[in-house]
Scaffold this motif. Structure first.
Motif, PDB file in Angstrom:
ATOM      1  N   LEU A  43     -22.526  32.008  -7.882  1.00 25.93           N
ATOM      2  CA  LEU A  43     -21.567  32.438  -8.954  1.00 25.93           C
ATOM      3  C   LEU A  43     -22.281  32.756  -9.986  1.00 25.93           C
ATOM      4  N   ALA A  44     -22.321  34.159 -10.275  1.00 27.48           N
ATOM      5  CA  ALA A  44     -22.787  34.755 -11.483  1.00 27.48           C
ATOM      6  C   ALA A  44     -21.804  35.148 -12.576  1.00 27.48           C
ATOM      7  N   LEU A  45     -21.751  34.670 -13.735  1.00 38.33           N
ATOM      8  CA  LEU A  45     -20.757  34.920 -14.675  1.00 38.33           C
ATOM      9  C   LEU A  45     -21.360  35.628 -15.954  1.00 38.33           C
ATOM     10  N   VAL A  46     -20.407  35.969 -16.640  1.00 43.45           N
ATOM     11  CA  VAL A  46     -20.685  36.758 -17.858  1.00 43.45           C
ATOM     12  C   VAL A  46     -19.626  36.276 -18.990  1.00 43.45           C
ATOM     13  N   VAL A  47     -20.220  35.383 -19.806  1.00 43.53           N
ATOM     14  CA  VAL A  47     -19.653  34.523 -20.728  1.00 43.53           C
ATOM     15  C   VAL A  47     -20.096  34.905 -22.037  1.00 43.53           C
ATOM     16  N   PRO A  48     -19.351  34.666 -23.266  1.00 41.07           N
ATOM     17  CA  PRO A  48     -19.560  35.114 -24.618  1.00 41.07           C
ATOM     18  C   PRO A  48     -21.052  34.021 -24.870  1.00 41.07           C
ATOM     19  N   SER A  49     -21.745  34.704 -25.815  1.00 40.20           N
ATOM     20  CA  SER A  49     -22.883  33.835 -26.191  1.00 40.20           C
ATOM     21  C   SER A  49     -22.794  32.690 -26.732  1.00 40.20           C
ATOM     22  N   ASP A  50     -21.760  32.308 -27.277  1.00 41.63           N
ATOM     23  CA  ASP A  50     -21.725  31.055 -28.016  1.00 41.63           C
ATOM     24  C   ASP A  50     -21.100  29.833 -26.980  1.00 41.63           C
ATOM     25  N   VAL A  51     -20.829  30.445 -25.744  1.00 39.79           N
ATOM     26  CA  VAL A  51     -20.439  29.385 -24.857  1.00 39.79           C
ATOM     27  C   VAL A  51     -21.631  28.631 -24.275  1.00 39.79           C
ATOM     28  N   PRO A  52     -21.635  27.496 -24.326  1.00 42.64           N
ATOM     29  CA  PRO A  52     -22.729  26.645 -23.975  1.00 42.64           C
ATOM     30  C   PRO A  52     -22.659  26.831 -22.382  1.00 42.64           C
ATOM     31  N   ALA A  53     -23.974  26.806 -21.697  1.00 44.45           N
ATOM     32  CA  ALA A  53     -24.032  26.643 -20.307  1.00 44.45           C
ATOM     33  C   ALA A  53     -23.378  25.585 -19.848  1.00 44.45           C
ATOM     34  N   GLY A  54     -23.816  24.329 -20.551  1.00 45.89           N
ATOM     35  CA  GLY A  54     -23.159  22.824 -20.031  1.00 45.89           C
ATOM     36  C   GLY A  54     -21.934  22.798 -19.977  1.00 45.89           C
ATOM     37  N   ARG A  55     -21.089  23.709 -20.960  1.00 47.22           N
ATOM     38  CA  ARG A  55     -19.535  23.810 -20.884  1.00 47.22           C
ATOM     39  C   ARG A  55     -19.173  24.469 -19.432  1.00 47.22           C
TER      40      ARG A  55
ATOM     41  N   VAL B  83     -16.314  20.309  -5.571  1.00 43.30           N
ATOM     42  CA  VAL B  83     -17.364  20.653  -5.970  1.00 43.30           C
ATOM     43  C   VAL B  83     -18.383  19.318  -6.105  1.00 43.30           C
ATOM     44  N   GLU B  84     -19.262  19.481  -5.175  1.00 43.39           N
ATOM     45  CA  GLU B  84     -20.276  18.149  -5.053  1.00 43.39           C
ATOM     46  C   GLU B  84     -21.299  18.237  -6.170  1.00 43.39           C
ATOM     47  N   HIS B  85     -21.873  19.441  -6.210  1.00 44.22           N
ATOM     48  CA  HIS B  85     -23.075  19.645  -6.873  1.00 44.22           C
ATOM     49  C   HIS B  85     -23.003  20.892  -7.705  1.00 44.22           C
ATOM     50  N   VAL B  86     -23.560  21.131  -8.827  1.00 46.44           N
ATOM     51  CA  VAL B  86     -23.927  22.482  -9.731  1.00 46.44           C
ATOM     52  C   VAL B  86     -25.230  22.673 -10.213  1.00 46.44           C
ATOM     53  N   GLU B  87     -25.743  23.916  -9.778  1.00 41.83           N
ATOM     54  CA  GLU B  87     -27.192  23.970 -10.326  1.00 41.83           C
ATOM     55  C   GLU B  87     -27.106  25.436 -11.148  1.00 41.83           C
ATOM     56  N   LEU B  88     -27.482  25.316 -12.507  1.00 39.75           N
ATOM     57  CA  LEU B  88     -27.888  26.505 -13.133  1.00 39.75           C
ATOM     58  C   LEU B  88     -29.291  27.101 -12.847  1.00 39.75           C
ATOM     59  N   PHE B  89     -29.338  28.051 -12.308  1.00 34.23           N
ATOM     60  CA  PHE B  89     -30.519  28.732 -11.972  1.00 34.23           C
ATOM     61  C   PHE B  89     -30.841  30.116 -12.658  1.00 34.23           C
ATOM     62  N   ASP B  90     -29.990  30.518 -13.502  1.00 39.51           N
ATOM     63  CA  ASP B  90     -30.586  31.713 -14.495  1.00 39.51           C
ATOM     64  C   ASP B  90     -29.742  32.024 -15.440  1.00 39.51           C
ATOM     65  N   VAL B  91     -30.290  32.170 -16.663  1.00 43.76           N
ATOM     66  CA  VAL B  91     -29.399  32.801 -17.684  1.00 43.76           C
ATOM     67  C   VAL B  91     -30.224  34.079 -18.182  1.00 43.76           C
TER      68      VAL B  91
ATOM     69  N   GLU C 139     -23.822  43.083 -25.433  1.00 41.82           N
ATOM     70  CA  GLU C 139     -24.292  42.448 -26.674  1.00 41.82           C
ATOM     71  C   GLU C 139     -23.230  41.621 -26.803  1.00 41.82           C
ATOM     72  N   GLY C 140     -23.439  40.295 -27.406  1.00 39.96           N
ATOM     73  CA  GLY C 140     -22.863  39.159 -27.758  1.00 39.96           C
ATOM     74  C   GLY C 140     -22.334  38.353 -26.233  1.00 39.96           C
ATOM     75  N   PHE C 141     -22.846  38.597 -25.238  1.00 38.46           N
ATOM     76  CA  PHE C 141     -22.753  38.090 -24.119  1.00 38.46           C
ATOM     77  C   PHE C 141     -23.828  37.715 -23.431  1.00 38.46           C
ATOM     78  N   LYS C 142     -23.631  36.616 -22.263  1.00 41.68           N
ATOM     79  CA  LYS C 142     -24.909  36.497 -21.498  1.00 41.68           C
ATOM     80  C   LYS C 142     -24.527  36.160 -20.132  1.00 41.68           C
ATOM     81  N   SER C 143     -25.494  36.212 -19.293  1.00 45.52           N
ATOM     82  CA  SER C 143     -25.126  36.064 -17.906  1.00 45.52           C
ATOM     83  C   SER C 143     -25.735  34.522 -17.556  1.00 45.52           C
ATOM     84  N   LEU C 144     -24.706  34.014 -16.810  1.00 48.01           N
ATOM     85  CA  LEU C 144     -25.116  32.621 -16.241  1.00 48.01           C
ATOM     86  C   LEU C 144     -24.857  32.603 -14.719  1.00 48.01           C
ATOM     87  N   ALA C 145     -25.849  32.125 -13.796  1.00 51.14           N
ATOM     88  CA  ALA C 145     -25.502  32.100 -12.212  1.00 51.14           C
ATOM     89  C   ALA C 145     -25.932  30.627 -11.940  1.00 51.14           C
ATOM     90  N   PHE C 146     -25.231  30.096 -11.198  1.00 56.55           N
ATOM     91  CA  PHE C 146     -25.124  28.925 -10.475  1.00 56.55           C
ATOM     92  C   PHE C 146     -24.998  29.088  -9.000  1.00 56.55           C
TER      93      PHE C 146
END
Length: 132
Positions: free
Chosen positions: A48-60, A71-79, A87-94
């Motif tokens: 799952l690749a998401l675009v979130v505002p930069s101020d949203v922590p990946a942990g959240r 959901v048994e397990h989640v792994e962040l594999f890319d920021v 601009e003002g956003f980041k991509s998080l992939a899980f």
């Protein structure tokens, strides 16, 4: 040297150490979790690749994903920032591991779960699926 000789390890370097498991477990937050036996049923893995505002922590985002009952397990594999990410956003992939303890999940169940997770993520963090 005696142990190396007994095991015919003359050419191999040998290291020995001792761990005090009681002390390790005493300080480990994970040690307080309950044991769960391994499931007989396979996990369904989705990326799952998401675009979130930069101020949203990946942990959240990870906490929201992990809170889903299937959901048994989640792994962040890319920021990632820059490129096609506004601009003002980041991509998080899980990597998401969906699993039920009593059956093999169908693709439809996993897809419904993902749709529900996306609604929750959009409402709570402003997340959107990353295109491309």
């Amino acid at each position: 040297p005696v142990v190396r000789g007994a095991f015919d390890l003359e050419e191999q370097p040998v290291t020995i150490f001792e761990l005090d498991l009681h002390q390790i477990l005493a300080v480990s937050e994970r040690a307080r979790r309950e044991f769960k036996p391994l499931s007989r049923f396979p996990a369904a893995i989705r990326d799952l690749a998401l675009v979130v505002p930069s101020d949203v922590p990946a942990g959240r985002v990870q906490d929201i994903l992990t809170s889903h009952r299937l959901v048994e397990h989640v792994e962040l594999f890319d920021v990632y920032t820059g490129g096609t990410v506004p601009e003002g956003f980041k991509s998080l992939a899980f990597h998401l591991y969906f699993q039920a303890g009593d059956r093999t999940l169908t693709a439809e169940e996993v897809n419904r779960s993902l749709e529900g997770l996306m609604r929750t993520l959009e409402r709570e963090t402003g997340a959107q699926l990353r295109a491309g």
